[in-house]
Motif scaffolding. Structure first.
Motif, short mmCIF file in Angstrom:
data_model
loop_
_atom_site.label_atom_id
_atom_site.label_comp_id
_atom_site.label_asym_id
_atom_site.label_seq_id
_atom_site.Cartn_x
_atom_site.Cartn_y
_atom_site.Cartn_z
N THR A 28 0.86 -1.19 0.00
CA THR A 28 0.00 0.00 0.00
C THR A 28 0.89 1.24 0.00
N PRO A 29 0.82 2.04 -1.02
CA PRO A 29 1.81 3.12 -1.18
C PRO A 29 1.82 4.12 -0.03
N GLU A 30 0.67 4.32 0.62
CA GLU A 30 0.62 5.29 1.72
C GLU A 30 1.47 4.83 2.90
N LYS A 31 1.76 3.53 2.95
CA LYS A 31 2.53 3.03 4.08
C LYS A 31 4.01 2.92 3.80
N LEU A 32 4.42 3.35 2.64
CA LEU A 32 5.83 3.25 2.28
C LEU A 32 6.65 4.26 3.05
N PRO A 33 7.89 3.91 3.37
CA PRO A 33 8.75 4.84 4.12
C PRO A 33 9.20 6.01 3.25
N GLY A 34 9.57 7.07 3.89
CA GLY A 34 10.12 8.23 3.19
C GLY A 34 9.04 9.10 2.58
N LYS A 35 9.47 10.25 2.12
CA LYS A 35 8.53 11.18 1.51
C LYS A 35 8.51 10.91 0.02
N ARG A 36 7.37 10.59 -0.49
CA ARG A 36 7.28 10.24 -1.91
C ARG A 36 6.33 11.21 -2.60
N THR A 37 6.78 11.83 -3.63
CA THR A 37 5.96 12.85 -4.27
C THR A 37 5.42 12.40 -5.62
N GLU A 38 6.12 11.47 -6.24
CA GLU A 38 5.71 11.08 -7.57
C GLU A 38 4.97 9.75 -7.54
N SER A 39 3.84 9.67 -8.24
CA SER A 39 3.09 8.42 -8.26
C SER A 39 3.50 7.56 -9.44
N PHE A 40 3.41 6.26 -9.23
CA PHE A 40 3.57 5.33 -10.34
C PHE A 40 2.44 4.30 -10.21
N THR A 41 1.54 4.31 -11.15
CA THR A 41 0.35 3.47 -11.02
C THR A 41 0.19 2.49 -12.17
N ILE A 42 -0.15 1.28 -11.80
CA ILE A 42 -0.54 0.30 -12.81
C ILE A 42 -1.86 -0.32 -12.32
N VAL A 43 -2.84 -0.42 -13.20
CA VAL A 43 -4.00 -1.24 -12.85
C VAL A 43 -3.78 -2.59 -13.51
N MET A 44 -3.97 -3.61 -12.73
CA MET A 44 -3.76 -4.96 -13.26
C MET A 44 -4.90 -5.31 -14.21
N PRO A 45 -4.58 -5.82 -15.38
CA PRO A 45 -5.66 -6.32 -16.23
C PRO A 45 -6.38 -7.44 -15.47
N PRO A 46 -7.64 -7.24 -15.17
CA PRO A 46 -8.30 -8.21 -14.30
C PRO A 46 -8.50 -9.56 -14.99
N PRO A 47 -7.95 -10.62 -14.42
CA PRO A 47 -8.19 -11.94 -15.01
C PRO A 47 -9.68 -12.30 -14.93
N ASN A 48 -10.16 -13.02 -15.91
CA ASN A 48 -11.55 -13.50 -15.92
C ASN A 48 -11.77 -14.51 -14.79
N VAL A 49 -12.93 -14.39 -14.17
CA VAL A 49 -13.23 -15.36 -13.11
C VAL A 49 -13.81 -16.64 -13.71
N THR A 50 -13.18 -17.12 -14.75
CA THR A 50 -13.68 -18.33 -15.40
C THR A 50 -12.83 -19.53 -15.07
N GLY A 51 -11.80 -19.36 -14.30
CA GLY A 51 -10.98 -20.54 -14.02
C GLY A 51 -9.70 -20.17 -13.33
N THR A 52 -8.60 -20.67 -13.87
CA THR A 52 -7.32 -20.48 -13.21
C THR A 52 -6.38 -19.68 -14.11
N LEU A 53 -5.28 -19.28 -13.52
CA LEU A 53 -4.32 -18.49 -14.27
C LEU A 53 -3.44 -19.37 -15.14
N HIS A 54 -3.05 -18.83 -16.28
CA HIS A 54 -2.14 -19.57 -17.14
C HIS A 54 -0.85 -18.76 -17.32
N MET A 55 0.02 -19.24 -18.21
CA MET A 55 1.31 -18.60 -18.39
C MET A 55 1.19 -17.15 -18.86
N GLY A 56 0.15 -16.86 -19.63
CA GLY A 56 -0.05 -15.49 -20.06
C GLY A 56 -0.21 -14.55 -18.87
#
Length: 885
Positions: A28-56
RNA sequence: GGGCGGCUAGCUCAGUUGGUUAGAGCGUCACAUUGACAUUGUGAAGGUCAGAGGUUCGACUCCUCUGCCGCCCACCA
């Protein structure tokens, strides 16, 4: 320090390390140590809830975690949002199949409510499996922000988005020919239709005996719904008929056919005339709209003929085709039958042939002008607030102007091509699982009053639309629906949007990426992300797609159990470039398991043989070997940082591996063994420890587990995942380039000796000293050589005397002297020739040499243009001269 | 039909503004082995960069054409 076993056993440590990470709260970025001013964000491509994860999925997680860990160590507020996708049709179909197999029931047997409960139970189970797998990979995503495309918060976003798009006039209800799957009983988006190669019969017929034009068709059954005949306007045979209206009796069905001209008609195909069926073909619908022709629906949603089909009503499509063909034959209207190749449209889910039908659906208008609402915080450059634009234009604009960069770049072309051909997006689906369309209809009212969009209206008689939204509608909102939108005051929205990088497989560029861009520019007036990084597909050893039917699926969890997570991650990242497919084999993963073990043993050696603190700053080098390794470390650090910053993950990994294995382990560690006896052991220890610590940090984003483990073994209290990324090590300034070159020459010389004479490091050898300059070189380098003397072997011709000299300089115990044979005549001749050529070339462009004297080829204008290149040619010449001495 | 990509060592692939002798991993072969690491080390062999033209002082790299393989889009009634 705990005892370190000879071989690294990932399964013995990974659980504990994962727990330490999760307990730390640093995901959780708010809990990271030090003063951080720049954000770096990635949203994870949500896997389909149709089964299990594969190599992709494993590639996706490895690459995204690599970026996130790198940026987190670089002091950014790194946020990675995990989530799952309800995948409307995919999930519903899967559950329907399961229920059919086990209970022989359809969804209609169960009813909407009961069926949805079953789907939700399935989705929940699938979700848990997926989350567990994501965690196994070591993904440092913020679980406190986990989202699901069908949860309550996302439901609010969806409703709000629907309402806003509607208010902007970008969402409309229209009667249009859509792709209908009779089996799924639902519409399909254009890109949900697949094509199957096949053969079919092309019939050439006439509607009636006296009809002037013969028509070719593969679908005779639809001809009862024809309202026109289209010909190419340039076609001399038919030009004269254009504009006529002809009434015929087609097998008992009365038809009024207008002859129209249309450019889409290919005069060379069939008879050059096309029977226009506006209700059952998208192209025909287009022709009909342009010519104001009526549409007759002759096929129903269940795939049978409607009442308009006269005697054929109630028959299935195929039955009707047979009967109509038979009847036409009987009355002698068939002129020809031939077999032709055909691309049959089928449903991407169930493979059932798609039936184009006119239907009332909700569409997102991509070609309609609307006043653009600009974001205040992150406005889109090049478009004014309130400017009249279409969605298509904006979607194209943001990529064209580089406000969204796609890696690799070539996919931008594909993207533009797709946008250019984009039609209005049919966003409604006739399935049950998904976001219900937020529109209410009144059974008694008429016209515009008959429905209400948004919140349920007051009063009785209102009923919500039974349809649901395309799954991409909700995932299109993903970058901001996960950050608190529609609450414009949400802190996350201000802090983390637009996101930094969207990382996913190139196969969903259109499905998803384009929709996210659409939604974000329409609803927020800003881009959803600044960069798109596309990874390739993971294939099997033979380059085939992994699939259940081929039985060639490599399960990431199996690989993790066998070789460790670090090895799996490395094997997916190193050796693959963006947008290109990669082949994966067990051998490859095993290779990286070996490297993991190598790193472990490097750590083990350093930790068991050195003492003292690990310096934070690079220690002062005492010997030439020290300077060499520290400067190589500095160069490697810089290179890796630069490569990671530009998403060249594979190259970064290779550079690191080469340094770690071939330079640090194979050479410096060996040299250090001797150096610790002869020179200053404390200084050597400090350098060993400093280099190891630096290497662990550089490796951490690639192989988080083993590095975290070794970091702890080094006695560090804080986690390596929040250690500062190694910065400028700064030794380039200290070490003169010439000196560095000398050490490297010596290292290479020693390699040559060892190879030529097949010697053990400790064997004594005798070699004759080669002549002239080489001897001088050696004497200059005597001190450097002595540094390495204990690890390697050196010999001189008059070795006793020189050995004394060298020993005096270096204080080494044993010196065996040797000079390598360098520079064969062939390459020297080549270099000389090249130098001459360059000299002449420079003379030419400086005007000292006439054209004809050179090659007689280059015209003056070219020479003028080429003058700017002089610098590089001169540089090269300079280098060659140096090399030649 | 339109578009995109690939063709580089036996195999899998790098090669980012054109520049000295085209690299890596695996595999093969030779040698080594009391060592932090046999999940090891040192080396070697192996390439007309698919082919043909062109631009350039110089092309794996840029342009044109051809061949084979793969993918995407559209869809022909």
């Amino acid at each position: 320090m705990a005892e370190m076993p000879k071989a690294y056993d990932p399964s013995a440590h990974e659980d504990a390390i994962r727990r330490r990470w999760e307990d730390s709260g640093y995901f959780t970025p708010e809990k990271l140590p030090g003063k951080r001013t720049e954000s770096f964000t990635i949203v994870m491509p949500p896997p389909n809830v149709t089964g299990t994860l594969h190599m992709g999925h494993a590639v996706m997680l490895a690459v995204e975690d690599l970026m996130i860990r790198f940026e987190r160590m670089r002091g950014k507020r790194a946020l990675w949002i995990p989530g799952t996708d309800h995948a409307a049709i995919a999930t519903q179909t899967k559950v329907e199949k399961l229920i059919m197999e086990k209970e022989k029931k359809t969804r209609h047997d169960l009813g909407r409510e009961a069926f949805l409960k079953r789907v939700e139970a399935f989705a929940a189970e699938s979700h848990d499996t997926i989350v567990n797998q994501v965690r196994m990979m070591g993904s440092s995503c913020d679980w406190s922000r986990e989202a699901y495309t069908l949860d309550a918060a996302r439901g609010e976003s969806v409703n709000e988005a629907f309402q806003q798009l509607y208010d902007m006039g970008l969402l409309y209800r229209g009667d249009r020919v859509i792709n209908w799957c009779p089996r799924c009983a639902s519409t399909l988006a254009d890109d949900e239709v697949e094509y199957k190669e096949g053969e079919t019969t092309l019939y050439t017929f006439r509607y009636a005996k006296d009809f002037p034009i013969a028509i070719a068709t593969t679908r005779p059954e639809t001809k009862v719904g024809d309202t026109a005949v289209a010909v190419n306007p340039e076609d001399a045979r038919y030009k004269k008929f254009i504009g006529q209206e002809i009434r015929v009796d087609f097998l008992g069905v009365p038809l009024t056919l207008k002859i129209v001209g249309h450019r889409a008609v290919d005069a060379g195909f069939g008879t050059g005339a096309l029977g226009v069926t506006p209700a059952h073909s998208q192209v025909d619908e287009q022709i009909a709209r342009e010519n104001d022709l009526p549409a007759l629906q002759v096929i129903g949603e269940d795939g049978t003929m409607t009442a308009l089909a006269g005697a054929y009503a109630g028959l299935s499509v195929l039955e009707a085709r047979k009967r109509i063909v038979a009847d036409l034959k009987q009355v002698g209207l068939i002129e020809r039958e031939e077999t032709v190749g055909q691309n049959l449209s089928v449903c991407y889910r169930c493979g059932t042939p798609v039936e184009p039908l006119p239907k009332l659906q909700w569409f997102i208008a991509v070609n309609t002008h609307f006043p653009f609402a600009q974001s205040k915080r992150h406005p889109i450059q090049g478009i004014k607030d309130g400017q009249e634009v279409t969605l298509k234009e904006v979607m194209s604009h943001v990529v064209k102007t580089g406000q969204i960069k796609i890696v690799p770049e070539r996919f931008e072309k594909t993207y533009f091509h797709w946008i250019d051909n984009l039609r209005d997006w049919c966003a409604s689906r006739q399935i049950w699982f998904g976001h219900r369309i937020p529109v209410w209809y009144h059974s008694e009212k008429k016209g515009d009053d008959a429905y209400a969009v948004g919140a349920p209206p007051k009063g009785s008689g209102w009923q919500q639309d039974g349809d649901t939204l395309d799954t991409w509608f909700s995932s299109g909102l993903w970058t901001f629906s996960t950050l608190g939108w529609p609450d414009e005051k949400a802190k996350d929205l201000a802090t983390y949007h637009p996101t930094s990088v969207l990382e996913t497989g190139y196969d969903i560029l259109f499905f998803w990426i384009a929709r996210m861009i659409l939604m974000s520019v329409a609803l927020r007036g800003e881009v959803p992300f600044k960069e798109v990084y596309l990874h390739g597909l993971v294939r099997d050893e033979q380059g085939r797609k992994m699939s259940k039917s081929l039985g060639n699926i490599i399960d990431p969890l199996d690989m993790i159990a066998k070789f460790g997570t670090d090895a799996v991650r490395l094997s997916l990242v190193v050796g693959s470039t963006p947008g290109n497919d990669t082949r994966l084999s067990e051998e490859k993963v095993a290779g990286f398991r070996n490297f993991t073990n190598k790193l472990w043993n490097i750590g083990r050696y350093v930790l068991t043989t050195t003492s003292g603190e690990t310096p934070d700053e690079p220690p002062a080098p005492k010997t030439l070997a020290d300077r060499w390794i520290l400067s190589r470390l500095a160069v490697t650090q810089e290179k890796v940082t630069a490569l990671l910053g530009t998403h060249q993950f594979s190259a970064a990994g290779e550079a690191l591996r080469d340094f770690t294995w071939s330079e640090y382990a194979d050479w410096y560690l060996e040299i250090s063994k001797g150096q610790k006896q002869d020179a200053d052991p404390a200084s050597t220890d400090a350098i060993l420890r400093f280099s190891l610590a630096t290497l662990l940090k550089l490796w951490h984003p690639f192989m988080p587990f083993v590095t975290e483990m070794l970091w702890k073994e080094m006695g560090e209290k804080e986690l390596i995942m929040v250690a500062d990324w190694p910065d400028h090590i700064g030794l380039e300034d200290v070490i003169a380039e010439r000196e560095m070159q000398r050490v490297q020459d010596v290292v290479i010389a020693i390699r040559n000796v060892r190879s030529e004479h097949k010697i053990n490091p400790k064997q004594e050898i005798e070699v004759n000293l080669a002549a002239g300059s080489e001897r001088e070189l050696f004497i200059q380098n005597a001190a450097a050589v002595s540094d390495l003397a204990n690890a390697c072997c050196v010999a001189f011709d008059d070795r006793e005397k020189k050995a004394e000299e060298v020993a005096a300089v270096s204080g080494a115990v044993q010196i065996y002297v040797f000079l390598p044979t360098v520079g064969d005549e062939k390459s020297e001749a080549k270099l000389t020739a090249r130098a001459e050529e360059l000299e002449r070339y420079i003379a030419l462009i400086e005007g000292k040499l006439a054209n004809e004297e050179f090659t007689g080829k280059a015209p003056p204008a070219v020479i003028e243009k080429e003058k700017q290149k002089r610098v590089t040619a001169a540089e090269e010449l300079d280098k060659i001269r140096k090399q030649l001495g």
